[in-house]
Enzyme design. Structure first.
Site, short mmCIF file in Angstrom:
data_model
loop_
_atom_site.label_atom_id
_atom_site.label_comp_id
_atom_site.label_asym_id
_atom_site.label_seq_id
_atom_site.Cartn_x
_atom_site.Cartn_y
_atom_site.Cartn_z
N TYR A 137 29.20 -2.66 -35.59
CA TYR A 137 28.43 -3.50 -36.52
C TYR A 137 27.68 -2.65 -37.54
O TYR A 137 26.70 -3.11 -38.14
CB TYR A 137 27.40 -4.34 -35.75
CG TYR A 137 27.95 -5.51 -34.97
CD1 TYR A 137 29.00 -5.37 -34.08
CD2 TYR A 137 27.37 -6.76 -35.09
CE1 TYR A 137 29.48 -6.43 -33.34
CE2 TYR A 137 27.83 -7.85 -34.35
CZ TYR A 137 28.89 -7.67 -33.48
OH TYR A 137 29.35 -8.74 -32.75
N LYS A 188 35.65 2.30 -24.30
CA LYS A 188 37.11 2.25 -24.39
C LYS A 188 37.55 3.64 -24.83
O LYS A 188 38.24 3.82 -25.84
CB LYS A 188 37.52 1.16 -25.40
CG LYS A 188 39.00 0.85 -25.40
CD LYS A 188 39.52 0.27 -24.10
CE LYS A 188 41.02 0.10 -24.16
NZ LYS A 188 41.65 -0.08 -22.84
N ASP A 221 38.21 -3.23 -20.67
CA ASP A 221 39.17 -4.20 -20.14
C ASP A 221 39.01 -4.34 -18.63
O ASP A 221 39.00 -5.45 -18.09
CB ASP A 221 40.60 -3.81 -20.53
CG ASP A 221 40.88 -2.33 -20.34
OD1 ASP A 221 39.92 -1.54 -20.31
OD2 ASP A 221 42.07 -1.95 -20.22
N ASP A 245 28.46 -7.57 -26.82
CA ASP A 245 28.46 -8.98 -27.22
C ASP A 245 29.51 -9.76 -26.43
O ASP A 245 29.24 -10.83 -25.89
CB ASP A 245 28.76 -9.07 -28.73
CG ASP A 245 28.59 -10.49 -29.25
OD1 ASP A 245 27.61 -11.15 -28.84
OD2 ASP A 245 29.42 -10.94 -30.05
N ASP A 249 28.90 -12.67 -23.38
CA ASP A 249 29.42 -14.03 -23.45
C ASP A 249 30.19 -14.38 -22.17
O ASP A 249 30.07 -15.48 -21.64
CB ASP A 249 30.37 -14.20 -24.66
CG ASP A 249 29.64 -14.74 -25.88
OD1 ASP A 249 28.45 -14.42 -26.04
OD2 ASP A 249 30.26 -15.47 -26.68
N1 GGG Z 1 21.39 -16.76 -31.45
C1 GGG Z 1 22.47 -15.88 -31.64
C2 GGG Z 1 23.32 -16.22 -32.79
O1 GGG Z 1 22.98 -17.06 -33.59
N2 GGG Z 1 24.47 -15.59 -32.88
C3 GGG Z 1 25.37 -15.86 -33.94
C4 GGG Z 1 26.51 -14.89 -33.99
O2 GGG Z 1 27.54 -15.24 -34.51
N3 GGG Z 1 26.35 -13.72 -33.48
C5 GGG Z 1 27.34 -12.75 -33.44
C6 GGG Z 1 26.79 -11.45 -33.01
O3 GGG Z 1 25.58 -11.29 -33.04
O4 GGG Z 1 27.57 -10.58 -32.66
#
Ligand code: GGG
Length: 367
Positions: A137, A188, A221, A245, A249
């Site tokens: 990022y 990785k 992985d 991230d 999730d």
């Molecule tokens: N509250 C978290 C949010 O709004 N995330 C939105 C999003 O798309 N996040 C992607 C990331 O932060 O990698």
């Protein structure tokens, strides 16, 4: 009496709905314990973009610097491209204020069902520590020859020794405070031979300074399979921005729903206000329906209280959430219930205002 200045940014979609729910719970717990939250709301996000051509004003970071903490909802809109909204709000705040440690706990709440068999899901008690300022990022790259057959697009991942080391050190320090004292480094590094290898090397070096923390390394992985098949083999997971991230999730799904996944974006130096937000996005499909799950936002509010030094308020909020989950009477649709955002909010406030609340309710399951 403690007084804390909180910048509340509801953002997009269901963000404002869950932030308002969280603020009601925070207000109730502050009154119960005896401190004050001075909340200022900022209407930044996609509607602001439609009106002003930017997601937040030019001096937003200066404004936010004057607060003790930021309470955030979500970002993402059906009309504006996701990279514009994400970079215009969440990422600018995290990178601009040096909020390099993104802490995302994943714990099974009683009464909530996991897609995993119970004997596996009961073992989930993790914290994902996601690098939050660079890596995939970093925002380095570009496109050329747009629209031509030879068009190229490059996103370069940037890993600095300073950035990786400070984040991993934070994760080691966190792991040291937990009963398992176990830290897993996810990379990785078989495929990505430079940045990810630097991650692995720094991890091995730092591990020598933390002999009390058990460590291991796993490729991303394999980490996904391990989270599903052997949850008790993990405790604190440290990973790059993108990997962290994705793994968080998955963690959220395994504990029942993204609607209960909380997070803190921390500046561990304390020089800047840290930002607390649900992991979930703006969920445009259910905006305004009153059914957004506020648990992740309330839980994030509990993390904010702990960060501000209001530990009793944090425990009370979490104990309240445990009661609501356990009762399983008002949970929202994502958790298989038929409750509304307001139902969950009210039930949480009722629970946290009870003098006989079991304050150890959360500590028993999530440390
Ligand atoms: N509250 C978290 C949010 O709004 N995330 C939105 C999003 O798309 N996040 C992607 C990331 O932060 O990698």
């Amino acid at each position: 009496m403690g007084k804390y200045k909180i910048a509340a940014i509801g953002g997009d979609g269901i963000g404002p709905e869950v932030v308002e729910s969280g603020l009601k719970c925070l207000d109730a717990v502050a009154k119960y314990i005896g401190f004050e939250l001075l909340v200022e709301r900022f209407p930044w996000g996609s509607d602001y973009y439609r009106a002003h051509g930017q997601m937040m004003p030019q001096n937003a970071l200066d404004i936010l610097s004057g607060f003790d903490a930021i309470y955030f909802g979500a970002v993402g809109d059906n009309e504006i491209p996701d990279d514009v909204t994400l970079w215009g709000l969440r990422l600018v705040i995290c990178q601009g204020l040096g909020l390099y440690a993104n802490v995302r706990p994943a714990v099974m709440l009683p009464g909530v069902r996991s897609p995993l068999r119970e004997e596996l899901s009961n073992k989930i008690n993790w914290v994902v520590v996601r690098e939050n300022s660079e890596g995939e990022y970093a925002g380095v790259g570009g496109r050329s020859h747009r629209g031509f057959a030879e068009e190229i697009a490059i996103d370069a991942s940037v890993f600095s020794r300073v950035g990786v080391e400070r984040l991993q050190r934070f994760a080691f320090d966190l792991a040291r405070t937990r009963s398992e004292k176990h830290l897993t480094c996810v990379t990785k590094s078989n495929a990505q031979r430079f940045g990810m290898v630097l991650w692995d090397e720094i991890f091995v070096q730092l591990a020598q300074e933390y002999p009390d923390v058990r460590t291991d390394k796993v490729l991303v992985d394999a980490a996904t399979a391990r989270m599903v098949l052997n949850p008790s083999s993990l405790d604190v997971i440290v990973a790059s921005n993108l990997h962290g991230d994705i793994l968080s999730d998955l963690a959220a799904a395994l504990v029942g729903s993204l609607g209960i996944a909380a997070s803190g974006n921390l500046d561990p130096s304390g020089n800047n206000p840290s930002m607390f937000e649900p992991v979930h996005g703006s969920a445009p499909d259910i905006v305004g329906a009153g059914i957004a799950n506020p648990i992740a936002a309330i839980w994030s509010g509990a993390m904010m209280c702990a960060h501000l030094g209001e530990k009793a308020a944090s425990s009370r909020l979490m104990a309240g959430l445990v009661e609501v989950a356990k009762a399983n009477e008002v949970l929202t649709r994502d958790l298989g219930g038929a409750g509304s955002t307001e139902d969950v909010t009210k039930a949480t406030i009722d629970a946290l205002e009870r003098d006989d609340l079991d304050l150890e309710g959360f500590n028993r399951i999530g440390s």
